[in-house]
Design a protein around this motif. Sequence first.
Motif, mmCIF file in Angstrom:
data_model
loop_
_atom_site.group_PDB
_atom_site.id
_atom_site.type_symbol
_atom_site.label_atom_id
_atom_site.label_comp_id
_atom_site.label_asym_id
_atom_site.label_seq_id
_atom_site.Cartn_x
_atom_site.Cartn_y
_atom_site.Cartn_z
ATOM 1 N N ALA A 143 4.469 9.564 2.079
ATOM 2 C CA ALA A 143 3.974 10.943 1.843
ATOM 3 C C ALA A 143 5.217 11.997 1.556
ATOM 4 C CB ALA A 143 3.518 11.341 3.262
ATOM 5 N N LEU A 144 6.316 11.510 1.906
ATOM 6 C CA LEU A 144 7.375 12.463 1.544
ATOM 7 C C LEU A 144 7.712 11.964 -0.027
ATOM 8 C CD1 LEU A 144 9.693 14.338 2.022
ATOM 9 C CD2 LEU A 144 11.051 12.616 3.076
ATOM 10 N N ALA A 145 7.856 10.840 -0.287
ATOM 11 C CA ALA A 145 8.006 10.564 -1.616
ATOM 12 C C ALA A 145 6.987 11.061 -2.454
ATOM 13 C CB ALA A 145 7.850 8.894 -1.908
ATOM 14 N N LEU A 146 5.550 11.138 -2.060
ATOM 15 C CA LEU A 146 4.560 11.727 -3.084
ATOM 16 C C LEU A 146 4.711 13.295 -3.219
ATOM 17 C CD1 LEU A 146 1.787 11.603 -4.620
ATOM 18 C CD2 LEU A 146 0.895 11.524 -2.269
ATOM 19 N N LEU A 147 5.293 13.857 -2.191
ATOM 20 C CA LEU A 147 5.592 15.360 -2.084
ATOM 21 C C LEU A 147 6.625 15.483 -3.103
ATOM 22 C CD1 LEU A 147 5.154 18.036 -0.851
ATOM 23 C CD2 LEU A 147 7.078 17.282 1.044
ATOM 24 N N ALA A 148 7.588 14.638 -3.310
ATOM 25 C CA ALA A 148 8.706 14.983 -4.057
ATOM 26 C C ALA A 148 8.146 14.990 -5.335
ATOM 27 C CB ALA A 148 9.898 14.017 -3.870
ATOM 28 N N ARG A 149 7.414 13.877 -5.472
ATOM 29 C CA ARG A 149 6.967 13.577 -6.962
ATOM 30 C C ARG A 149 6.058 14.680 -7.739
ATOM 31 N NH1 ARG A 149 3.363 13.700 -10.379
ATOM 32 N NH2 ARG A 149 2.743 12.082 -11.791
ATOM 33 N N LEU A 150 5.405 15.278 -6.706
ATOM 34 C CA LEU A 150 4.325 16.387 -7.154
ATOM 35 C C LEU A 150 4.935 17.651 -7.433
ATOM 36 C CD1 LEU A 150 1.074 15.539 -5.213
ATOM 37 C CD2 LEU A 150 1.420 15.004 -7.457
ATOM 38 N N VAL A 151 6.031 17.996 -6.336
ATOM 39 C CA VAL A 151 6.569 19.238 -6.424
ATOM 40 C C VAL A 151 7.667 19.101 -7.487
ATOM 41 C CG1 VAL A 151 8.278 20.947 -5.274
ATOM 42 C CG2 VAL A 151 6.103 19.815 -3.946
ATOM 43 N N LEU A 152 8.251 18.347 -7.583
ATOM 44 C CA LEU A 152 9.236 18.036 -8.834
ATOM 45 C C LEU A 152 8.681 18.167 -10.353
ATOM 46 C CD1 LEU A 152 12.033 15.961 -6.996
ATOM 47 C CD2 LEU A 152 12.293 18.474 -7.135
ATOM 48 N N THR A 153 7.414 17.852 -10.215
ATOM 49 C CA THR A 153 6.774 17.760 -11.635
ATOM 50 C C THR A 153 5.595 18.772 -11.675
ATOM 51 O OG1 THR A 153 5.421 16.080 -10.887
ATOM 52 C CG2 THR A 153 7.313 15.307 -11.913
ATOM 53 N N ASP A 154 5.109 19.395 -10.798
ATOM 54 C CA ASP A 154 3.985 20.166 -10.813
ATOM 55 C C ASP A 154 4.222 21.263 -9.892
ATOM 56 O OD1 ASP A 154 1.744 21.560 -11.161
ATOM 57 O OD2 ASP A 154 0.517 20.071 -11.552
ATOM 58 N N ALA A 155 4.553 22.485 -10.270
ATOM 59 C CA ALA A 155 4.631 23.551 -9.076
ATOM 60 C C ALA A 155 3.422 24.244 -9.044
ATOM 61 C CB ALA A 155 5.474 24.666 -9.793
ATOM 62 N N ALA A 156 2.269 23.909 -9.680
ATOM 63 C CA ALA A 156 1.147 24.715 -9.455
ATOM 64 C C ALA A 156 0.094 24.034 -8.699
ATOM 65 C CB ALA A 156 0.396 25.032 -10.659
ATOM 66 N N LEU A 157 0.507 23.619 -7.212
ATOM 67 C CA LEU A 157 -0.228 22.869 -6.596
ATOM 68 C C LEU A 157 -0.926 23.828 -5.621
ATOM 69 C CD1 LEU A 157 2.049 19.758 -5.676
ATOM 70 C CD2 LEU A 157 -0.064 19.782 -7.140
ATOM 71 N N PRO A 158 -2.356 23.639 -5.157
ATOM 72 C CA PRO A 158 -3.084 24.571 -4.499
ATOM 73 C C PRO A 158 -2.734 24.630 -2.709
ATOM 74 C CG PRO A 158 -4.518 22.925 -4.864
ATOM 75 C CD PRO A 158 -3.028 22.809 -5.530
ATOM 76 N N TRP A 159 -1.528 24.761 -2.451
ATOM 77 C CA TRP A 159 -1.155 24.813 -1.017
ATOM 78 C C TRP A 159 -1.928 25.823 -0.199
ATOM 79 C CZ3 TRP A 159 1.393 20.261 -0.229
ATOM 80 C CH2 TRP A 159 2.112 19.783 -0.994
ATOM 81 N N ARG A 160 -2.135 25.671 1.029
ATOM 82 C CA ARG A 160 -2.595 26.544 1.863
ATOM 83 C C ARG A 160 -1.719 27.227 2.618
ATOM 84 N NH1 ARG A 160 -8.283 24.139 4.549
ATOM 85 N NH2 ARG A 160 -9.327 23.804 2.565
#
Length: 204
Positions: free
Chosen positions: A108-125
């Motif tokens: 999950a941490l690796a997935l978090l890094a992959r998404l945050v480092l490549t796409d800043a527009a994630l719909p976090w709550r």
Amino acid sequence: MPPEEQVRHRLLDAAEGLLRDQGYESLSVRAVNRAAGMNPAAVHYHFGSKHALVTALLERRLRPVWDGRLADLDKLAGTRTPPDVTGLAAFLVEPMARLAADEDERWALALLARLVLTDAALPWRSPWSAPEPWIAMIRRALPGLPAEVAAERWRLARDLVLVTYGAPLAEPGERPVPPSPDVVIAFVAAGLAAPHPRAEGNGA
């Protein structure tokens, strides 16, 4: 649990199983719906997109690790006492280090890094998933630091921590051992509190 929440959990469970087996790039909305035993429009109806589905999954997996720290941040943000940059660095580093040390949560941490480092527009709550609260805390800790500089330092600190703890496996069954949290915290704190060259150049 309301029926709609049950459906969301079934979709999240299906997505997690597929992500563990296949990774993010191979994950398809159609496969998630099929694995969950839902109709082809279920993910889009309940989440809106693949990005939103995976973001919700990460929040479900990572929130228990962050809950106590986020509550502490909320309390600190509501006080008049300026935060300490070392304390802010610890808020950022310690949960990541804990996840990196957990075999079951590392994916999950690796997935978090992959998404945050490549796409800043994630719909976090969570509001703490956005940069603005962190930037405000950094500026309270370092009065006079321009907003754009605080934002730049926050992004660099966040990315450094994600790369340090969320790096994918180098070889099957192997992973670089990250530095101890104390070392990373000290490094991040030093970067946040570094002299501001532009201000110095202007005689400030």
